[in-house]
Design a protein around this motif. Sequence first.
Motif, PDB file in Angstrom:
ATOM      1  N   GLU A 185      90.358 -22.707  40.877  1.00  0.00           N
ATOM      2  CA  GLU A 185      91.321 -23.087  39.855  1.00  0.00           C
ATOM      3  C   GLU A 185      92.305 -21.957  39.578  1.00  0.00           C
ATOM      4  OE1 GLU A 185      91.414 -26.184  38.755  1.00  0.00           O
ATOM      5  OE2 GLU A 185      89.640 -26.690  39.931  1.00  0.00           O
ATOM      6  N   LEU A 186      91.812 -20.723  39.562  1.00  0.00           N
ATOM      7  CA  LEU A 186      92.696 -19.570  39.373  1.00  0.00           C
ATOM      8  C   LEU A 186      93.701 -19.474  40.515  1.00  0.00           C
ATOM      9  CD1 LEU A 186      90.090 -16.895  38.232  1.00  0.00           C
ATOM     10  CD2 LEU A 186      91.756 -18.082  36.788  1.00  0.00           C
ATOM     11  N   LEU A 187      93.244 -19.793  41.718  1.00  0.00           N
ATOM     12  CA  LEU A 187      94.134 -19.757  42.876  1.00  0.00           C
ATOM     13  C   LEU A 187      95.265 -20.769  42.726  1.00  0.00           C
ATOM     14  CD1 LEU A 187      94.193 -18.279  45.705  1.00  0.00           C
ATOM     15  CD2 LEU A 187      93.226 -20.380  46.623  1.00  0.00           C
ATOM     16  N   SER A 198      87.875 -13.642  46.946  1.00  0.00           N
ATOM     17  CA  SER A 198      88.221 -12.446  47.721  1.00  0.00           C
ATOM     18  C   SER A 198      89.673 -12.506  48.181  1.00  0.00           C
ATOM     19  CB  SER A 198      87.286 -12.289  48.921  1.00  0.00           C
ATOM     20  OG  SER A 198      87.491 -13.307  49.877  1.00  0.00           O
ATOM     21  N   ARG A 199      90.164 -13.690  48.540  1.00  0.00           N
ATOM     22  CA  ARG A 199      91.576 -13.837  48.913  1.00  0.00           C
ATOM     23  C   ARG A 199      92.470 -13.586  47.694  1.00  0.00           C
ATOM     24  NH1 ARG A 199      91.247 -16.788  53.767  1.00  0.00           N
ATOM     25  NH2 ARG A 199      89.259 -16.074  54.658  1.00  0.00           N
ATOM     26  N   LEU A 200      92.040 -14.098  46.560  1.00  0.00           N
ATOM     27  CA  LEU A 200      92.822 -13.937  45.340  1.00  0.00           C
ATOM     28  C   LEU A 200      92.902 -12.467  44.939  1.00  0.00           C
ATOM     29  CD1 LEU A 200      94.371 -15.490  43.189  1.00  0.00           C
ATOM     30  CD2 LEU A 200      92.233 -15.764  41.923  1.00  0.00           C
ATOM     31  N   GLU A 201      91.808 -11.742  45.088  1.00  0.00           N
ATOM     32  CA  GLU A 201      91.815 -10.319  44.768  1.00  0.00           C
ATOM     33  C   GLU A 201      92.846  -9.566  45.608  1.00  0.00           C
ATOM     34  OE1 GLU A 201      87.522  -8.783  43.293  1.00  0.00           O
ATOM     35  OE2 GLU A 201      87.562  -9.520  45.358  1.00  0.00           O
ATOM     36  N   ARG A 202      92.951  -9.939  46.871  1.00  0.00           N
ATOM     37  CA  ARG A 202      93.881  -9.247  47.765  1.00  0.00           C
ATOM     38  C   ARG A 202      95.337  -9.646  47.503  1.00  0.00           C
ATOM     39  NH1 ARG A 202      89.755 -10.246  51.745  1.00  0.00           N
ATOM     40  NH2 ARG A 202      90.930 -11.988  52.646  1.00  0.00           N
ATOM     41  N   MET A 203      95.555 -10.886  47.090  1.00  0.00           N
ATOM     42  CA  MET A 203      96.921 -11.406  46.956  1.00  0.00           C
ATOM     43  C   MET A 203      97.461 -11.350  45.537  1.00  0.00           C
ATOM     44  SD  MET A 203      96.860 -14.805  49.411  1.00  0.00           S
ATOM     45  CE  MET A 203      95.847 -15.707  48.252  1.00  0.00           C
ATOM     46  N   ALA A 204      96.607 -11.058  44.564  1.00  0.00           N
ATOM     47  CA  ALA A 204      96.975 -11.251  43.164  1.00  0.00           C
ATOM     48  C   ALA A 204      98.217 -10.469  42.758  1.00  0.00           C
ATOM     49  CB  ALA A 204      95.802 -10.879  42.255  1.00  0.00           C
ATOM     50  N   ARG A 205      98.308  -9.213  43.160  1.00  0.00           N
ATOM     51  CA  ARG A 205      99.446  -8.388  42.744  1.00  0.00           C
ATOM     52  C   ARG A 205     100.765  -8.933  43.296  1.00  0.00           C
ATOM     53  NH1 ARG A 205      98.292  -3.124  41.068  1.00  0.00           N
ATOM     54  NH2 ARG A 205      96.512  -3.244  39.639  1.00  0.00           N
TER      55      ARG A 205
END
Length: 211
Positions: A177-179, A133-140
């Motif tokens: 790992e994606l993070l 959920s953090r990654l979804e928000r920060m990805a862009r």
Amino acid sequence: MSTHAKRERLLLADLLEASGPDAPTLCEGWTTRDLAAHLVVRERRPDAAGGILIKQLASRLERVMDEMRAKPYEELIQLVRTGPPRFSPFSLKQVDEASNTVEFYVHTEDVRRAQPDWTPRELDAVFQDTLWSRLERMARVMGRGAPTGLVLRRPDGRTVVAHRGLPVVTVTGEPAELLLFAYGRQGAARVELDGDADAVAKARGTKRLGY
């Protein structure tokens, strides 16, 4: 009730203590002493911590970092373990969880994965979903420096677009790992990259995506 941030904080403090002040980390040029000093400055010296992101404050940040590095290592570890003073926004549970869950997880892995014999941690599904959920928000924001189009994909098929563009590289792995990949730890992240060979090489070799 313990939070993810609290758990990762204590784990990181224990790991820093066990590793000693001169152990390597994945943060280029930093030992465990440097990393501990960074964590303390970030939470306890807001007058200098802005230099992490603002170039005009970088010289002040480095002076304060030098002051922290000069402290006994045991004192730094204790400051990390006990957390920020009561007047700090980081002392609020909601702020701590929002700001430190990812910070402490990534830096824990910076210490763990700098060792030649490291093995992946077993992370529970709730924590993986929290990191996703953090990654979804920060990805862009984190992906804006990517040299190619970049899609982050969980093994179950859920995806988030980190950077629009062509050609596209798809990075597949568990959220944790994606993070790490998105935070510039590509060489240590257990992920698979798919796409044009040249684009994959560029994506894998980028020093830092965002942050």
